[in-house]
Design a protein around this motif. Structure first.
Motif, PDB file in Angstrom:
ATOM      1  N   ASP A 118       0.806  -1.224   0.000  1.00 34.09           N
ATOM      2  CA  ASP A 118       0.000   0.000   0.000  1.00 34.09           C
ATOM      3  C   ASP A 118       0.839   1.273   0.000  1.00 34.09           C
ATOM      4  N   ARG A 119       2.037   1.227   0.582  1.00 36.37           N
ATOM      5  CA  ARG A 119       2.885   2.425   0.625  1.00 36.37           C
ATOM      6  C   ARG A 119       3.273   2.919  -0.757  1.00 36.37           C
ATOM      7  N   PHE A 120       3.257   2.012  -1.751  1.00 33.48           N
ATOM      8  CA  PHE A 120       3.739   2.370  -3.080  1.00 33.48           C
ATOM      9  C   PHE A 120       2.638   2.390  -4.145  1.00 33.48           C
ATOM     10  N   ALA A 121       1.452   1.919  -3.812  1.00 35.58           N
ATOM     11  CA  ALA A 121       0.384   1.789  -4.810  1.00 35.58           C
ATOM     12  C   ALA A 121      -0.074   3.139  -5.350  1.00 35.58           C
ATOM     13  N   SER A 122      -0.037   4.170  -4.522  1.00 28.96           N
ATOM     14  CA  SER A 122      -0.476   5.493  -4.960  1.00 28.96           C
ATOM     15  C   SER A 122       0.380   6.539  -4.241  1.00 28.96           C
ATOM     16  N   LEU A 123       1.293   7.167  -4.967  1.00 24.26           N
ATOM     17  CA  LEU A 123       2.201   8.141  -4.372  1.00 24.26           C
ATOM     18  C   LEU A 123       1.613   9.548  -4.503  1.00 24.26           C
ATOM     19  N   ASP A 124       1.561  10.255  -3.393  1.00 22.97           N
ATOM     20  CA  ASP A 124       1.061  11.625  -3.349  1.00 22.97           C
ATOM     21  C   ASP A 124       2.157  12.568  -3.858  1.00 22.97           C
ATOM     22  N   PRO A 125       1.927  13.280  -4.966  1.00 22.35           N
ATOM     23  CA  PRO A 125       2.960  14.166  -5.513  1.00 22.35           C
ATOM     24  C   PRO A 125       3.311  15.351  -4.603  1.00 22.35           C
ATOM     25  N   GLU A 126       2.494  15.600  -3.586  1.00 22.73           N
ATOM     26  CA  GLU A 126       2.830  16.643  -2.607  1.00 22.73           C
ATOM     27  C   GLU A 126       3.918  16.146  -1.652  1.00 22.73           C
ATOM     28  N   ARG A 127       4.007  14.849  -1.494  1.00 23.49           N
ATOM     29  CA  ARG A 127       4.985  14.257  -0.578  1.00 23.49           C
ATOM     30  C   ARG A 127       6.166  13.633  -1.311  1.00 23.49           C
ATOM     31  N   TRP A 128       5.928  13.043  -2.450  1.00 27.20           N
ATOM     32  CA  TRP A 128       6.946  12.263  -3.148  1.00 27.20           C
ATOM     33  C   TRP A 128       7.490  13.010  -4.353  1.00 27.20           C
ATOM     34  N   GLY A 129       8.760  12.832  -4.592  1.00 31.54           N
ATOM     35  CA  GLY A 129       9.427  13.367  -5.763  1.00 31.54           C
ATOM     36  C   GLY A 129      10.409  12.331  -6.273  1.00 31.54           C
ATOM     37  N   LEU A 130      11.307  12.756  -7.118  1.00 29.18           N
ATOM     38  CA  LEU A 130      12.359  11.878  -7.639  1.00 29.18           C
ATOM     39  C   LEU A 130      13.707  12.557  -7.462  1.00 29.18           C
ATOM     40  N   ILE A 131      14.682  11.792  -7.040  1.00 23.07           N
ATOM     41  CA  ILE A 131      16.062  12.258  -7.077  1.00 23.07           C
ATOM     42  C   ILE A 131      16.607  11.865  -8.439  1.00 23.07           C
ATOM     43  N   ARG A 132      17.184  12.823  -9.115  1.00 24.23           N
ATOM     44  CA  ARG A 132      17.851  12.580 -10.398  1.00 24.23           C
ATOM     45  C   ARG A 132      19.347  12.698 -10.145  1.00 24.23           C
ATOM     46  N   PHE A 133      20.032  11.558 -10.173  1.00 22.11           N
ATOM     47  CA  PHE A 133      21.486  11.519  -9.979  1.00 22.11           C
ATOM     48  C   PHE A 133      22.132  11.380 -11.346  1.00 22.11           C
ATOM     49  N   GLU A 134      22.900  12.386 -11.734  1.00 14.91           N
ATOM     50  CA  GLU A 134      23.598  12.358 -13.015  1.00 14.91           C
ATOM     51  C   GLU A 134      25.076  12.096 -12.761  1.00 14.91           C
ATOM     52  N   PRO A 135      25.549  10.900 -13.125  1.00 18.12           N
ATOM     53  CA  PRO A 135      26.956  10.582 -12.859  1.00 18.12           C
ATOM     54  C   PRO A 135      27.898  11.375 -13.763  1.00 18.12           C
ATOM     55  N   GLU A 136      28.962  11.866 -13.150  1.00 19.17           N
ATOM     56  CA  GLU A 136      30.016  12.525 -13.910  1.00 19.17           C
ATOM     57  C   GLU A 136      31.129  11.538 -14.219  1.00 19.17           C
ATOM     58  N   SER A 137      31.393  10.620 -13.279  1.00 18.29           N
ATOM     59  CA  SER A 137      32.397   9.585 -13.508  1.00 18.29           C
ATOM     60  C   SER A 137      31.873   8.246 -12.996  1.00 18.29           C
ATOM     61  N   VAL A 138      32.280   7.191 -13.692  1.00 15.63           N
ATOM     62  CA  VAL A 138      31.818   5.835 -13.373  1.00 15.63           C
ATOM     63  C   VAL A 138      33.008   4.886 -13.399  1.00 15.63           C
ATOM     64  N   VAL A 139      33.078   4.037 -12.390  1.00 16.62           N
ATOM     65  CA  VAL A 139      34.025   2.935 -12.351  1.00 16.62           C
ATOM     66  C   VAL A 139      33.200   1.659 -12.235  1.00 16.62           C
ATOM     67  N   ALA A 140      33.369   0.752 -13.184  1.00 16.27           N
ATOM     68  CA  ALA A 140      32.610  -0.509 -13.196  1.00 16.27           C
ATOM     69  C   ALA A 140      33.623  -1.648 -13.168  1.00 16.27           C
ATOM     70  N   ARG A 141      33.583  -2.443 -12.113  1.00 15.33           N
ATOM     71  CA  ARG A 141      34.596  -3.490 -11.934  1.00 15.33           C
ATOM     72  C   ARG A 141      33.963  -4.851 -11.724  1.00 15.33           C
ATOM     73  N   ASP A 142      34.574  -5.822 -12.363  1.00 10.62           N
ATOM     74  CA  ASP A 142      34.271  -7.225 -12.091  1.00 10.62           C
ATOM     75  C   ASP A 142      35.234  -7.660 -11.000  1.00 10.62           C
ATOM     76  N   GLN A 143      34.708  -7.901  -9.811  1.00  6.35           N
ATOM     77  CA  GLN A 143      35.523  -8.321  -8.675  1.00  6.35           C
ATOM     78  C   GLN A 143      35.121  -9.723  -8.237  1.00  6.35           C
ATOM     79  N   SER A 144      34.723 -10.526  -9.223  1.00  3.61           N
ATOM     80  CA  SER A 144      34.251 -11.890  -8.968  1.00  3.61           C
ATOM     81  C   SER A 144      35.386 -12.770  -8.441  1.00  3.61           C
ATOM     82  N   PHE A 145      34.978 -13.880  -7.837  1.00  4.37           N
ATOM     83  CA  PHE A 145      35.921 -14.804  -7.223  1.00  4.37           C
ATOM     84  C   PHE A 145      35.457 -16.229  -7.455  1.00  4.37           C
TER      85      PHE A 145
END
Length: 149
Positions: A118-145
């Motif tokens: 129920d917390r997610f079925a209907s979001l009130d736009p007066e309370r909820w927004g979105l964070i938009r994170f725009e990456p400037e740099s990215v490091v992507a690593r395979d650290q598998s074992f």
């Protein structure tokens, strides 16, 4: 977005399209970092996070200090898979976009909105927004074992 390093055996978009947790880092007024594990959507080369603008403090921290970081880890101890994606960039608080929020929530809650918590079925736009994170740099690593389990 600068891809500083990428040793992943899979396409970066493919890894980020999985319903994993985003560990979102913000700066507190006291100078200490804070990390919040959150659901996210990777879209338009940005991380989108549903944001409770009333009861959660991370939105205030983003407004005060937009320089933020994010980490996503895809970990499976039985196969030994460890994919790590670390990002640094800037965040903004955006108005709730119901279509984008729905795409985000479907990743974690399934396609049938009637079955969602129920917390997610209907979001009130007066309370909820979105964070938009725009990456400037990215490091992507395979650290598998080699697994021992």
């Amino acid at each position: 977005m600068e891809l500083v390093e990428n040793t992943l055996p899979a396409d970066l978009d493919t890894v980020l399209d999985r319903p994993l947790f985003c560990f979102f880092a913000t700066a507190s007024p006291d100078g200490y970092p804070r990390i919040s594990p959150l659901w996210y959507l990777w879209e338009d080369e940005c991380i989108w996070i549903i944001a409770d603008t009333i009861e959660k403090s991370y939105t205030t921290r983003v407004e005060r200090t937009p320089e933020t970081a994010a980490a996503i880890v895809d970990f499976d101890p039985t196969s030994g898979r460890v994919y790590h994606v670390g990002m640094r960039g800037r965040s903004t608080i955006e108005p709730l976009d119901d279509a984008r929020a729905t795409r985000l929530l479907r990743r974690y809650l399934g396609p049938n909105r009637e079955e969602w918590d129920d917390r997610f079925a209907s979001l009130d736009p007066e309370r909820w927004g979105l964070i938009r994170f725009e990456p400037e740099s990215v490091v992507a690593r395979d650290q598998s074992f080699s697994p021992s389990l």
